[in-house]
Design a protein around this motif. Structure first.
Motif, PDB file in Angstrom:
ATOM      1  N   GLU A 587       0.810  -1.220   0.000  1.00 48.69           N
ATOM      2  CA  GLU A 587       0.000   0.000   0.000  1.00 48.69           C
ATOM      3  C   GLU A 587       0.841   1.267   0.000  1.00 48.69           C
ATOM      4  O   GLU A 587       0.430   2.285  -0.564  1.00 48.69           O
ATOM      5  CB  GLU A 587      -0.912   0.005   1.230  1.00 48.69           C
ATOM      6  N   LEU A 588       2.015   1.238   0.662  1.00 45.93           N
ATOM      7  CA  LEU A 588       2.787   2.462   0.859  1.00 45.93           C
ATOM      8  C   LEU A 588       4.132   2.451   0.147  1.00 45.93           C
ATOM      9  O   LEU A 588       4.831   3.467   0.152  1.00 45.93           O
ATOM     10  CB  LEU A 588       3.008   2.688   2.363  1.00 45.93           C
ATOM     11  N   GLY A 589       4.508   1.321  -0.428  1.00 48.79           N
ATOM     12  CA  GLY A 589       5.778   1.246  -1.133  1.00 48.79           C
ATOM     13  C   GLY A 589       6.998   1.249  -0.239  1.00 48.79           C
ATOM     14  O   GLY A 589       8.087   1.662  -0.657  1.00 48.79           O
ATOM     15  N   VAL A 590       6.860   0.770   1.001  1.00 48.55           N
ATOM     16  CA  VAL A 590       7.981   0.741   1.936  1.00 48.55           C
ATOM     17  C   VAL A 590       8.780  -0.541   1.690  1.00 48.55           C
ATOM     18  O   VAL A 590       8.373  -1.629   2.111  1.00 48.55           O
ATOM     19  CB  VAL A 590       7.494   0.814   3.397  1.00 48.55           C
ATOM     20  N   THR A 591       9.922  -0.412   1.045  1.00 48.73           N
ATOM     21  CA  THR A 591      10.699  -1.599   0.675  1.00 48.73           C
ATOM     22  C   THR A 591      11.719  -1.995   1.737  1.00 48.73           C
ATOM     23  O   THR A 591      12.132  -3.149   1.786  1.00 48.73           O
ATOM     24  CB  THR A 591      11.441  -1.365  -0.651  1.00 48.73           C
ATOM     25  N   THR A 592      12.150  -1.047   2.564  1.00 48.02           N
ATOM     26  CA  THR A 592      13.150  -1.339   3.586  1.00 48.02           C
ATOM     27  C   THR A 592      12.472  -1.336   4.947  1.00 48.02           C
ATOM     28  O   THR A 592      12.043  -0.288   5.438  1.00 48.02           O
ATOM     29  CB  THR A 592      14.296  -0.308   3.554  1.00 48.02           C
ATOM     30  N   GLN A 593      12.357  -2.528   5.552  1.00 47.10           N
ATOM     31  CA  GLN A 593      11.656  -2.674   6.824  1.00 47.10           C
ATOM     32  C   GLN A 593      12.435  -3.628   7.722  1.00 47.10           C
ATOM     33  O   GLN A 593      12.971  -4.631   7.255  1.00 47.10           O
ATOM     34  CB  GLN A 593      10.260  -3.256   6.616  1.00 47.10           C
ATOM     35  N   CYS A 594      12.439  -3.334   9.017  1.00 51.64           N
ATOM     36  CA  CYS A 594      13.172  -4.168   9.969  1.00 51.64           C
ATOM     37  C   CYS A 594      12.293  -4.540  11.152  1.00 51.64           C
ATOM     38  O   CYS A 594      11.831  -3.659  11.886  1.00 51.64           O
ATOM     39  CB  CYS A 594      14.407  -3.440  10.483  1.00 51.64           C
ATOM     40  N   LEU A 595      12.080  -5.821  11.332  1.00 55.34           N
ATOM     41  CA  LEU A 595      11.424  -6.309  12.541  1.00 55.34           C
ATOM     42  C   LEU A 595      12.329  -6.030  13.732  1.00 55.34           C
ATOM     43  O   LEU A 595      13.549  -6.043  13.629  1.00 55.34           O
ATOM     44  CB  LEU A 595      11.197  -7.816  12.424  1.00 55.34           C
ATOM     45  N   PHE A 596      11.728  -5.763  14.883  1.00 55.72           N
ATOM     46  CA  PHE A 596      12.498  -5.661  16.115  1.00 55.72           C
ATOM     47  C   PHE A 596      12.083  -6.820  17.019  1.00 55.72           C
ATOM     48  O   PHE A 596      10.937  -6.865  17.461  1.00 55.72           O
ATOM     49  CB  PHE A 596      12.249  -4.327  16.827  1.00 55.72           C
ATOM     50  N   ALA A 597      12.973  -7.742  17.258  1.00 55.09           N
ATOM     51  CA  ALA A 597      14.378  -7.836  16.897  1.00 55.09           C
ATOM     52  C   ALA A 597      14.701  -9.326  16.834  1.00 55.09           C
ATOM     53  O   ALA A 597      13.860 -10.180  17.131  1.00 55.09           O
ATOM     54  CB  ALA A 597      15.249  -7.150  17.946  1.00 55.09           C
ATOM     55  N   LEU A 598      15.956  -9.654  16.508  1.00 52.70           N
ATOM     56  CA  LEU A 598      16.352 -11.057  16.503  1.00 52.70           C
ATOM     57  C   LEU A 598      16.349 -11.633  17.917  1.00 52.70           C
ATOM     58  O   LEU A 598      15.633 -12.585  18.193  1.00 52.70           O
ATOM     59  CB  LEU A 598      17.720 -11.220  15.844  1.00 52.70           C
ATOM     60  N   PRO A 599      17.146 -11.118  18.877  1.00 55.07           N
ATOM     61  CA  PRO A 599      17.063 -11.609  20.260  1.00 55.07           C
ATOM     62  C   PRO A 599      16.181 -10.717  21.118  1.00 55.07           C
ATOM     63  O   PRO A 599      15.568  -9.783  20.613  1.00 55.07           O
ATOM     64  CB  PRO A 599      18.514 -11.535  20.723  1.00 55.07           C
ATOM     65  N   GLU A 600      16.143 -10.963  22.392  1.00 53.85           N
ATOM     66  CA  GLU A 600      15.396 -10.347  23.495  1.00 53.85           C
ATOM     67  C   GLU A 600      14.237 -11.265  23.883  1.00 53.85           C
ATOM     68  O   GLU A 600      13.175 -11.259  23.271  1.00 53.85           O
ATOM     69  CB  GLU A 600      14.898  -8.931  23.198  1.00 53.85           C
ATOM     70  N   TYR A 601      14.476 -12.038  24.923  1.00 49.45           N
ATOM     71  CA  TYR A 601      13.526 -13.050  25.361  1.00 49.45           C
ATOM     72  C   TYR A 601      12.293 -12.440  26.011  1.00 49.45           C
ATOM     73  O   TYR A 601      11.165 -12.849  25.737  1.00 49.45           O
ATOM     74  CB  TYR A 601      14.213 -14.002  26.338  1.00 49.45           C
ATOM     75  N   GLN A 602      12.476 -11.454  26.878  1.00 50.60           N
ATOM     76  CA  GLN A 602      11.328 -10.815  27.508  1.00 50.60           C
ATOM     77  C   GLN A 602      11.693  -9.419  27.969  1.00 50.60           C
ATOM     78  O   GLN A 602      12.854  -9.061  28.088  1.00 50.60           O
ATOM     79  CB  GLN A 602      10.809 -11.631  28.696  1.00 50.60           C
ATOM     80  N   ASN A 603      10.649  -8.614  28.182  1.00 56.61           N
ATOM     81  CA  ASN A 603      10.811  -7.266  28.679  1.00 56.61           C
ATOM     82  C   ASN A 603       9.732  -6.982  29.712  1.00 56.61           C
ATOM     83  O   ASN A 603       8.834  -7.797  29.930  1.00 56.61           O
ATOM     84  CB  ASN A 603      10.757  -6.252  27.535  1.00 56.61           C
ATOM     85  N   GLY A 604       9.805  -5.819  30.314  1.00 57.66           N
ATOM     86  CA  GLY A 604       8.821  -5.452  31.326  1.00 57.66           C
ATOM     87  C   GLY A 604       7.505  -4.994  30.717  1.00 57.66           C
ATOM     88  O   GLY A 604       7.459  -4.471  29.602  1.00 57.66           O
ATOM     89  N   PHE A 605       6.433  -5.208  31.465  1.00 53.54           N
ATOM     90  CA  PHE A 605       5.092  -4.778  31.067  1.00 53.54           C
ATOM     91  C   PHE A 605       4.560  -3.841  32.138  1.00 53.54           C
ATOM     92  O   PHE A 605       4.597  -4.174  33.336  1.00 53.54           O
ATOM     93  CB  PHE A 605       4.177  -6.001  30.914  1.00 53.54           C
ATOM     94  N   THR A 606       4.107  -2.667  31.730  1.00 49.72           N
ATOM     95  CA  THR A 606       3.584  -1.687  32.675  1.00 49.72           C
ATOM     96  C   THR A 606       2.115  -1.965  32.913  1.00 49.72           C
ATOM     97  O   THR A 606       1.260  -1.605  32.101  1.00 49.72           O
ATOM     98  CB  THR A 606       3.778  -0.259  32.143  1.00 49.72           C
ATOM     99  N   SER A 607       1.824  -2.640  34.009  1.00 49.60           N
ATOM    100  CA  SER A 607       0.445  -3.003  34.322  1.00 49.60           C
ATOM    101  C   SER A 607      -0.241  -1.860  35.061  1.00 49.60           C
ATOM    102  O   SER A 607       0.251  -1.388  36.090  1.00 49.60           O
ATOM    103  CB  SER A 607       0.403  -4.268  35.181  1.00 49.60           C
ATOM    104  N   THR A 608      -1.370  -1.422  34.541  1.00 52.64           N
ATOM    105  CA  THR A 608      -2.132  -0.373  35.222  1.00 52.64           C
ATOM    106  C   THR A 608      -2.859  -0.918  36.439  1.00 52.64           C
ATOM    107  O   THR A 608      -3.470  -0.159  37.189  1.00 52.64           O
ATOM    108  CB  THR A 608      -3.132   0.271  34.247  1.00 52.64           C
ATOM    109  N   ASN A 609      -2.782  -2.234  36.638  1.00 54.74           N
ATOM    110  CA  ASN A 609      -3.322  -2.845  37.860  1.00 54.74           C
ATOM    111  C   ASN A 609      -2.285  -2.898  38.977  1.00 54.74           C
ATOM    112  O   ASN A 609      -2.582  -3.367  40.084  1.00 54.74           O
ATOM    113  CB  ASN A 609      -3.815  -4.277  37.581  1.00 54.74           C
ATOM    114  N   GLY A 610      -1.062  -2.490  38.663  1.00 52.20           N
ATOM    115  CA  GLY A 610      -0.006  -2.511  39.669  1.00 52.20           C
ATOM    116  C   GLY A 610       0.740  -3.822  39.772  1.00 52.20           C
ATOM    117  O   GLY A 610       1.630  -3.961  40.616  1.00 52.20           O
ATOM    118  N   ALA A 611       0.397  -4.793  38.939  1.00 56.59           N
ATOM    119  CA  ALA A 611       1.082  -6.086  38.984  1.00 56.59           C
ATOM    120  C   ALA A 611       2.466  -5.971  38.348  1.00 56.59           C
ATOM    121  O   ALA A 611       2.722  -5.096  37.517  1.00 56.59           O
ATOM    122  CB  ALA A 611       0.258  -7.139  38.253  1.00 56.59           C
ATOM    123  N   LYS A 612       3.373  -6.854  38.740  1.00 55.91           N
ATOM    124  CA  LYS A 612       4.697  -6.907  38.153  1.00 55.91           C
ATOM    125  C   LYS A 612       4.723  -8.050  37.150  1.00 55.91           C
ATOM    126  O   LYS A 612       4.838  -9.218  37.516  1.00 55.91           O
ATOM    127  CB  LYS A 612       5.760  -7.094  39.235  1.00 55.91           C
TER     128      LYS A 612
END
Length: 767
Positions: A587-612
């Protein structure tokens, strides 16, 4: 809890199956395989990419700091940064230099006389050694300071009986590339010093199984006391108990010596627990330097990266590979990124830390990797890169051996200019410059100032083989517009359009995957979508549009840990992301695109319920050469797309009554779209080769289709599917690519499984 069934508000089924018509119209002739970000090296999860597993500070080197301050307040001789939460102490920047990089005073510079810590509502303050005419609030000032010492950074020390470790600057081994060594003082009675490098330390999971040959190398010299050091490599296996790979008592002399020991590993995937390399000095004073614990490279791996990493990339076949070392390179200079690992210093930038313990990935090692896996490089330069450094970079990439930086390239082992190796080299000034919240101290977070600075830097490298990129803000087209107005030398604008950023409603399949599947079409394929609007503005300027990062962006909301674990690494997520990338191409002709990323198993999630909670983002892999060698659906979908993408993209249409659903306003990402399409199709050609990608985005039903314009004759069929839309590969392979050859393809009555991706490949004129 996420249900196993749901309902979707979709149009009644048409009479007879829809027919996918391929071509003959051509959409574009420069389609390129989807790319991926390399991300950054870590010592604990899927980011363990280098063959040297003790990479953090192999040469016991010092530190450099390169920080960009945004002046909230100024005097003729000072700048006070805007960030009141900076953690630097008084004097942190003293002895450094400064350079004004925006505004009327741009180009001015000198010595830093003193610096003061943040206090109250003001950030850190730097006091200049000379007055700066024209400096104004809102200007950006680049500060650099060298911080030698801290040789033990990146290692864990265990000091008993008054033993000490420090930095040796003068007594260095002949041939050592660095400027420091580690000094260990443990010669007194009852004194011991343990110096350890740990890796694969993620609790309950292994990301690096030790298989094959490994070589431990180091340099050492005795100073006093008992002339020996104990050397041990072991896994503290929580399943099988302690396993020792290497255990030596090494005699030292009063002269520097090089030591090298080989051992074999035969772990079968079941080992779990931290691996440690430990040097033990008991009653000994000694010097230690240039440590490495290196996995042997397999046949065909010329890189500094582990075989499993190279294999993962070669299977994925990315069109472009982006270097953005997750902050480890943000404070670096070009010279530091070209230094060999033993001479590379730790490089800090953030105002939120006072010690940076890892050396960055090297630019040369990155380019060797790109060449080995057939990907064009995208190098994200540190935001503090100067116009002079840009000249040197262009010389390193394209200059001959008679130039200073061309000679550096040759000395590193690459005689031919990199500009002759790659079709295109993408250069970007800084990472995500709008995002000062995440990257404090490494951003020019004003679109006009950033555009002007990029313009100054980009006047240096010659156009053509270099694609000069302005990084911008995907969801704020105004920001992009302001950047382009103040720049001009760039050839491309890049943004990061993430999906499904907020996750609140997991009551049913439809509540989750309805908006997730509708969002790519909403932002790319409809008037008013932010990506469609950004593409319109960029195209009007005569520039190209690229995507520096994309994936799910699920980082906040009320979702539970179970909701996150089922949804984010699911088959449905993989389909949504690849649909997003393919729609941006179509649709937009974007030929150069990069997924993020190869590694990184997990990251933090900001829960609005206060959970970790944590979220299984951003990595496309579960691990590479670890316990499972698992691939997440995002990886598999991209792998399959890259098998199908050929240079010429053909038009496709779907004849018959449209298969659509109406997506009401969701609490997951605020998505709303009438007439969202259940079928998305993408066709490609190269000579007599043809390929077709079809996504069935129905959450419930298989869809039967016919074809016009192919496929025909012998067809290679590949289908990405799983037992249900929430299936993933975190605990074993549940989602996979199923492949078969169909000798005589019958186009009528072809069934596309529910929530699936199908690729058909064939050659025209062959029956």
């Amino acid at each position: 809890m996420l249900g196993l069934v749901g309902c979707q508000s979709q149009a009644p089924a048409p009479v007879g199956p829809p027919v996918i018509r391929i071509g003959p119209g051509v959409l574009r002739g420069d389609a390129k395989r989807l790319g991926i970000n390399l991300s950054g090296q870590t010592f604990y999860d899927s980011g363990q990419m280098l063959r040297n597993l003790t990479f953090r500070n192999p040469g016991f080197e010092g530190e450099t700091w390169q920080t960009i301050l945004h002046c909230k307040g100024v005097t003729a001789t000072s700048c006070t940064d805007e960030n009141p939460y900076a953690v630097w102490k008084d004097g942190f920047l003293e002895g450094g230099t400064f350079a004004v990089i925006s505004g009327k005073a741009a180009g001015a510079g000198g010595q830093v006389l003193r610096s003061a810590a943040a206090a109250g509502d003001r950030g850190a303050t730097v006091q200049f050694g000379n007055a700066v005419a024209g400096l104004a609030a809102g200007d950006f000032v680049l500060v650099r300071v060298a911080k030698p010492g801290g040789a033990e950074a990146g290692y864990w020390t265990d000091l008993q009986g008054g033993a000490r470790v420090g930095t040796e600057y003068k007594d260095l081994a002949a041939g050592s590339p660095g400027r420091q060594a580690l000094r260990v003082e443990a010669a007194g009675a009852g004194q011991t010093a343990g110096v350890s490098s740990y890796f694969d330390s993620f609790a309950g999971r292994s990301f690096v199984q030790l298989r094959g040959r490994y070589t431990l190398s180091f340099r050492a010299k005795a100073l006093a006391g008992r002339p020996s050091v104990g050397v041990r490599v072991q896994r503290l296996d929580t399943v099988h108990g302690l396993h020792v790979f290497l255990d030596k008592q090494v005699g030292l002399s009063e002269k520097w010596q090089d030591f090298r020991y080989e051992f074999a590993g035969a772990e079968d995937g079941s080992a779990v627990g931290t691996v440690g390399l430990t040097f033990t000095f008991a009653g000994t004073a000694a010097l230690l330097d240039d440590v490495s614990l290196v996995e042997a490279a397999g046949p065909g791996n010329p890189t500094a990266f582990r075989d499993a990493v190279v294999e993962a990339l070669r299977t994925l076949k990315p069109g472009v590979l982006r270097y953005m070392d997750n902050g480890t390179d943000f404070g670096s200079s070009l010279d530091n990124l070209l230094a060999v690992p033993g001479a590379r210093v730790r490089a800090g930038a953030s105002t939120q830390e006072t010690l940076h313990e890892e050396v960055p990935l090297g630019l040369h090692e990155f380019l060797v990797l790109c060449a080995a896996v057939g990907a064009d490089p995208w190098f994200t330069m540190p935001a503090g890169t100067s116009p002079e450094e840009a000249v040197h970079l262009a010389e390193y990439l394209g200059g001959d051996a008679g130039t200073v930086y061309g000679a550096k390239r040759v000395a590193l082992g690459q005689r031919a200019a990199w500009t002759t190796v790659f079709r295109k080299i993408h250069l970007e000034l800084g990472n995500e410059q709008w995002n000062a919240r995440s990257f404090a101290g490494a951003t020019i977070n004003d679109p006009t100032a950033y555009g002007q600075r990029a313009d100054a830097v980009y006047r240096a490298p010659p156009p053509g083989v270099f694609d000069l990129i302005l990084g911008s803000w995907a969801t704020v087209p105004w920001w992009t517009e302001q950047e382009m107005r103040s720049a001009g030398a760039e050839s491309t604008v890049a943004v990061a359009p993430y999906l499904f950023s907020e996750f609140n409603d997991a009551r049913a399949i439809e509540a989750v995957y309805g908006p997730m599947f509708a969002e790519p079409e909403m932002v790319n394929g409809r008037a008013g979508g932010y990506m469609a609007e950004t593409a319109r503005k960029v195209k009007a300027s005569g520039k190209g549009l690229a995507v520096y990062e994309t994936n799910l962006g699920t980082m906040s909301g009320t979702a539970t840990q179970g909701d996150l674990d089922r949804t984010v690494p699911s088959l449905g997520a993989g389909l949504a992301v690849v649909d997003h990338m393919l729609l941006m191409l179509r649709e937009l002709g974007v030929t150069t695109q990069c997924l993020f990323a190869l590694p990184e198993y997990q990251n933090g999630f900001t829960s609005t319920n206060g959970a970790k909670e944590t979220v299984p983002l951003w990595g496309a892999v579960v691990d590479m050469g670890g316990a499972s060698n698992g691939r997440r659906p995002q990886y598999l979908a991209m792998e399959l797309a890259n098998e199908a993408i050929l240079p010429t993209m053909l038009a496709t249409t779907v004849d018959g009554a449209p298969l659509t659903w109406n997506q009401g306003l969701s609490t997951n990402g605020k998505v709303q779209l009438a007439g969202a399409h259940l079928l998305q199709s993408f066709a490609f050609a190269d000579g007599d080769r043809r390929s077709l990608i079809v996504l069935n985005l129905s959450r419930e039903k298989a869809i039967t289709v016919g074809f016009t314009g192919g496929p025909e004759g012998e067809v290679e069929e590949s289908v990405l599917a799983g037992p249900d839309i929430t299936a993933g590969n975190e605990a074993g392979e549940r989602v996979a690519i199923r492949r078969r050859k169909i000798q005589r393809f019958e186009g009528a009555g072809y069934s596309l499984p529910a929530h699936s991706m199908t690729v058909l490949r064939w050659r025209v004129g062959r029956r």
